[in-house]
Design a protein around this motif. Structure first.
Motif, short mmCIF file in Angstrom:
data_model
loop_
_atom_site.label_atom_id
_atom_site.label_comp_id
_atom_site.label_asym_id
_atom_site.label_seq_id
_atom_site.Cartn_x
_atom_site.Cartn_y
_atom_site.Cartn_z
N ARG A 104 15.89 11.03 63.75
CA ARG A 104 15.63 9.60 63.96
C ARG A 104 14.40 9.15 63.19
N SER A 105 14.32 9.58 61.95
CA SER A 105 13.20 9.20 61.09
C SER A 105 13.75 8.56 59.82
N GLN A 106 12.89 7.83 59.14
CA GLN A 106 13.29 7.13 57.92
C GLN A 106 12.57 7.73 56.72
N ALA A 107 13.33 7.96 55.64
CA ALA A 107 12.76 8.52 54.42
C ALA A 107 12.12 7.40 53.60
N ILE A 108 10.90 7.64 53.17
CA ILE A 108 10.14 6.68 52.37
C ILE A 108 9.73 7.36 51.07
N ARG A 109 9.75 6.61 49.99
CA ARG A 109 9.28 7.13 48.70
C ARG A 109 8.20 6.21 48.14
N ALA A 110 7.07 6.80 47.81
CA ALA A 110 5.97 6.07 47.19
C ALA A 110 5.72 6.63 45.80
N ARG A 111 4.97 5.90 45.01
CA ARG A 111 4.56 6.37 43.68
C ARG A 111 3.05 6.26 43.58
N LEU A 112 2.44 7.25 42.94
CA LEU A 112 1.01 7.22 42.72
C LEU A 112 0.68 7.73 41.33
N ALA A 113 -0.34 7.11 40.75
CA ALA A 113 -0.76 7.48 39.40
C ALA A 113 -1.36 8.88 39.41
N ASN A 114 -1.19 9.57 38.29
CA ASN A 114 -1.70 10.93 38.15
C ASN A 114 -2.23 11.13 36.72
N PRO A 115 -3.20 10.28 36.31
CA PRO A 115 -3.61 10.30 34.89
C PRO A 115 -4.22 11.62 34.45
N GLY A 116 -4.92 12.31 35.32
CA GLY A 116 -5.54 13.57 34.94
C GLY A 116 -4.67 14.78 35.17
N ARG A 117 -3.42 14.56 35.62
CA ARG A 117 -2.48 15.65 35.93
C ARG A 117 -3.06 16.62 36.95
N ARG A 118 -3.93 16.10 37.84
CA ARG A 118 -4.54 16.98 38.84
C ARG A 118 -3.58 17.29 39.98
N LEU A 119 -2.71 16.35 40.28
CA LEU A 119 -1.72 16.57 41.32
C LEU A 119 -0.49 17.24 40.71
N LYS A 120 0.15 18.10 41.48
CA LYS A 120 1.29 18.86 40.96
C LYS A 120 2.51 18.64 41.85
N PRO A 121 3.69 18.55 41.24
CA PRO A 121 4.92 18.44 42.03
C PRO A 121 5.06 19.64 42.96
N GLY A 122 5.54 19.36 44.17
CA GLY A 122 5.73 20.42 45.16
C GLY A 122 4.58 20.57 46.12
N GLN A 123 3.43 19.92 45.87
CA GLN A 123 2.30 20.06 46.78
C GLN A 123 2.59 19.35 48.10
#
Length: 342
Positions: free
Chosen positions: A234-253
């Motif tokens: 009974r939850s709703q899936a949400i998708r956000a977008r955020l900038a990652n100019p320095g490539r510090r964030l990684k997919p899968g975190q």
């Protein structure tokens, strides 16, 4: 019975003290604080996962031997860059054969046209020559397409991952070669409970925190909302977008997500110890022209020892934070700032 007598005696002593203060023209000493103003936010805290904005696995469309790799693992590439070359000897031979067949078919068609114009040939022969010409052109296009597919190019701007093959390998159509990830911006997928569904909307601000960067926040916006709730949770899936100019964030975190539901930049804050509960009512004691005035309030959020006042105050009042237990409405009091308390 003895306890009741002691309570009555204590009350009598308190009222006697208050009367003494009033006769002396001065009141008890209390500590006061002004009403503070600060930003207060309503937030929904949950957890989510970072994903590449686009994620592609590079695969061949035809079988063939891997002749050459044109990239390094982890390399940034642009759309159209050549990544892999398959052995193209057979494809080139097929192209040459198709070109020769097309030349012959076109010559036959021109001769058939000439004979037909002179009446030396019938329409059926001309149609057959035209069909052979068109078939030869299609064969040439097919041979050219096969040759083109021996050159595998990047479909997007992005960063390559780790390759799964080596030069000399025989690849089958659809076999994994290397993944290509678009890292700026990133997608953030998370879920909110059913009761919060009505509070989420597009372009709503979110803040992301993770253990890799303690104390640091990354900001983004809600980009998409799944209209259907998950029946199991009974939850709703949400998708956000955020900038990652320095490539510090990684997919899968795995990240902590704070959704900003509402903001009040000039919210009124008072110390929690200044609030006097009286049954179901909440009161505060103010000092107005040297005398005590009580006022009923309604509270909002509580923030580390401070309480937000949603109703009952204007913001320019002075509150009694300590000593309100020994005063009553209308009584004259002496004041000192709470910061100077001993």
């Amino acid at each position: 019975m003895a306890a009741l007598i002691r309570c009555i005696a204590a009350a009598a002593l308190l009222f006697a003290s208050l009367a003494l203060y009033a006769r002396a023209g001065e009141g008890p000493l209390v500590e006061v604080v002004p009403v503070a103003k600060a930003l207060v936010r309503d937030e929904l805290v949950t957890f989510g996962t970072l994903r590449s904005d686009e994620s592609v696995m590079i695969r061949p469309e035809i079988d063939g031997r891997l002749a050459h790799l044109h990239f390094r693992e982890g390399q940034a590439v642009a759309a159209g860059d050549l990544l892999v070359s398959l052995d193209d000897a057979i494809a080139r031979a097929e192209l040459a054969q198709a070109q020769a067949n097309l030349g012959l078919a076109e010559s036959s068609f021109r001769r058939s046209q000439l004979l037909f114009s002179r009446g030396a040939s019938n329409a059926q022969a001309l149609d057959e020559a035209r069909a052979q010409q068109q078939a030869a052109r299609a064969s040439l296009a097919l041979a050219q397409a096969r040759l083109d597919k021996t050159q595998i190019r990047a479909p997007l701007d992005g960063q390559l991952g780790l390759r799964q093959v080596s030069p000399g390998d025989y690849l089958e159509a659809g076999q994994d070669i290397v993944n290509l990830e678009v890292l700026d911006p990133l997608k953030l997928d998370f879920r909110v409970p059913q009761k919060a569904v009505g509070q989420i909307h597009l372009e709503q601000r979110v803040e992301v925190g993770l253990d890799a960067y303690p104390g640091e926040l990354f900001r983004g916006q809600v980009a998409a909302i799944n209209p259907r709730l998950d029946e199991a949770g009974r939850s709703q899936a949400i998708r956000a977008r955020l900038a990652n100019p320095g490539r510090r964030l990684k997919p899968g975190q795995f990240v902590r997500v704070t959704v900003i539901l509402a903001e009040r930049p000039q919210a009124l804050l008072i110390p929690e110890e200044a609030v006097m509960p009286l049954g179901e009512r909440l009161l505060v004691n103010l000092v107005v022209e040297g005398r005590v005035e009580q006022r009923e309030i309604k509270l909002g959020r509580r923030l580390g020892g401070r309480a937000e006042v949603r109703e009952g105050l204007q913001g320019d009042e002075t509150l009694i934070s300590a000593g309100w237990q020994k005063v009553r409405p209308g009584m004259a009091v002496r004041t000192r700032p709470a910061a100077e308390a001993l």
